[in-house]
Write a protein that holds these residues in place. Structure first.
Motif, short mmCIF file in Angstrom:
data_model
loop_
_atom_site.label_atom_id
_atom_site.label_comp_id
_atom_site.label_asym_id
_atom_site.label_seq_id
_atom_site.Cartn_x
_atom_site.Cartn_y
_atom_site.Cartn_z
N PHE A 85 -22.31 3.39 21.46
CA PHE A 85 -21.47 3.01 20.31
C PHE A 85 -20.66 4.19 19.78
O PHE A 85 -20.06 4.10 18.71
N GLY A 86 -20.67 5.31 20.49
CA GLY A 86 -19.88 6.46 20.10
C GLY A 86 -20.57 7.45 19.19
O GLY A 86 -20.04 8.53 18.93
N LYS A 87 -21.77 7.13 18.72
CA LYS A 87 -22.53 8.03 17.85
C LYS A 87 -23.93 7.46 17.67
O LYS A 87 -24.21 6.32 18.06
N VAL A 88 -24.81 8.27 17.09
CA VAL A 88 -26.13 7.80 16.66
C VAL A 88 -26.37 8.37 15.26
O VAL A 88 -26.27 9.57 15.05
N ASP A 89 -26.67 7.49 14.31
CA ASP A 89 -26.93 7.91 12.94
C ASP A 89 -28.41 7.92 12.59
O ASP A 89 -28.85 8.72 11.76
N ILE A 90 -29.16 7.01 13.21
CA ILE A 90 -30.55 6.77 12.83
C ILE A 90 -31.40 6.74 14.09
O ILE A 90 -31.03 6.10 15.08
N LEU A 91 -32.52 7.43 14.07
CA LEU A 91 -33.49 7.39 15.17
C LEU A 91 -34.84 7.00 14.62
O LEU A 91 -35.36 7.66 13.72
N VAL A 92 -35.41 5.92 15.16
CA VAL A 92 -36.76 5.51 14.81
C VAL A 92 -37.65 5.75 16.03
O VAL A 92 -37.54 5.07 17.05
#
Length: 263
Positions: A85-92
């Motif tokens: 999606f072009g980026k990652v904001d959140i990692l669980v």
């Protein structure tokens, strides 16, 4: 109109170990809050039925393969996740397992399997994804810990050690990456019925013993964690980092209550 601090619209969230169990609840809650999702399992196709369910809820999700015990898999995943999606904001960091045994029966391989998955995997997936977060100066990392990170339970020696390690790791990474706009917190569920412990909940005597020690008078239901996961992923928790958030019905304050005779 007041700002919605819990709105994740435009955010991209990874949930590891999302083919079943609590990972699916975490993903569903984040998706309902507006996030696009990247779901992982060792075989990505294991997530496909869940992706179809999410699509019916108008939640956009993609599945990627990830074996958190394999260094090359983590490296390849991090590249693919950034491209999805072009980026990652959140990692669980939800991927985890347990092998329940008396301490004297735990083997060398049992120990390595649990610690490599729950602790080493959490660190190296975080490290790989944090590189992009640091470049963008924004990120929310949520490690899945456990009430066993603060209490000891028989039959859970390596599991408790791994979750205690996750708690300490969370604090260290929060200090390391805080200056880069990244918060790192741990969500620590109490006693929830999952695939890992389903057999225990079939023992009515054990459930009665457990409930007596929980002030809320019931085990956790998976959707009891929805609010906490969205909180930790959102702007609502922007000044919170390095914490181990217990969602446990109060067992961490009432663990000895059954031993105290009430007046």
């Amino acid at each position: 109109m007041p700002h919605n601090f819990f709105d994740l619209t435009g955010q991209v969230a990874i949930v590891t170990g999302a083919s079943r169990g609590l990972g699916q609840y975490f993903a569903r809650a984040l998706g309902r809050a507006g996030a696009k999702l990247i779901l992982t399992a060792r075989k990505a196709e294991a997530c496909e039925p869940f992706i179809e369910e999410l699509a019916a809820l108008q939640i956009e999700a993609k599945a990627l393969p990830l074996d958190v015990r394999d260094r090359d898999s983590i490296t390849a995943f991090a590249t693919a996740a950034e491209a999805a999606f072009g980026k990652v904001d959140i990692l669980v960091n939800n991927a985890g397992l347990n092998i329940r045994k008396p301490a004297l029966d735990v083997t060398w391989d049992d120990w390595n399997t649990i610690l490599d998955t729950n602790l080493r995997g959490t660190f190296f997936v975080s490290q790989a994804i944090a590189r992009g977060m640091i470049a963008r100066r924004y990120g929310r990392i949520i490690n899945i810990s456990s009430v066993t990170s603060v209490f000891g339970y028989a039959g859970l020696a390596p599991y408790g050690a791994s979750r205690g390690g996750v708690r300490q790791l969370t604090m260290s990474l929060a200090d390391d990456w805080g200056p880069h706009g990244i918060t790192v917190n741990a969500l620590a569920p109490g006693w929830f019925k999952t695939e890992q412990n389903r057999a225990m909940y079939e023992d009515e005597g054990w459930v009665e013993y457990l409930v007596e020690r929980i002030p809320a008078k019931r085990p956790g239901a998976p959707n009891d964690l929805d609010g906490a996961i969205v909180f930790l992923a959102s702007e609502a928790s922007r000044y919170m980092t390095g914490q181990n958030l217990l969602i446990d019905g109060g067992i961490s304050v009432g663990a000895t209550r059954a031993l105290i005779k009430k007046p």
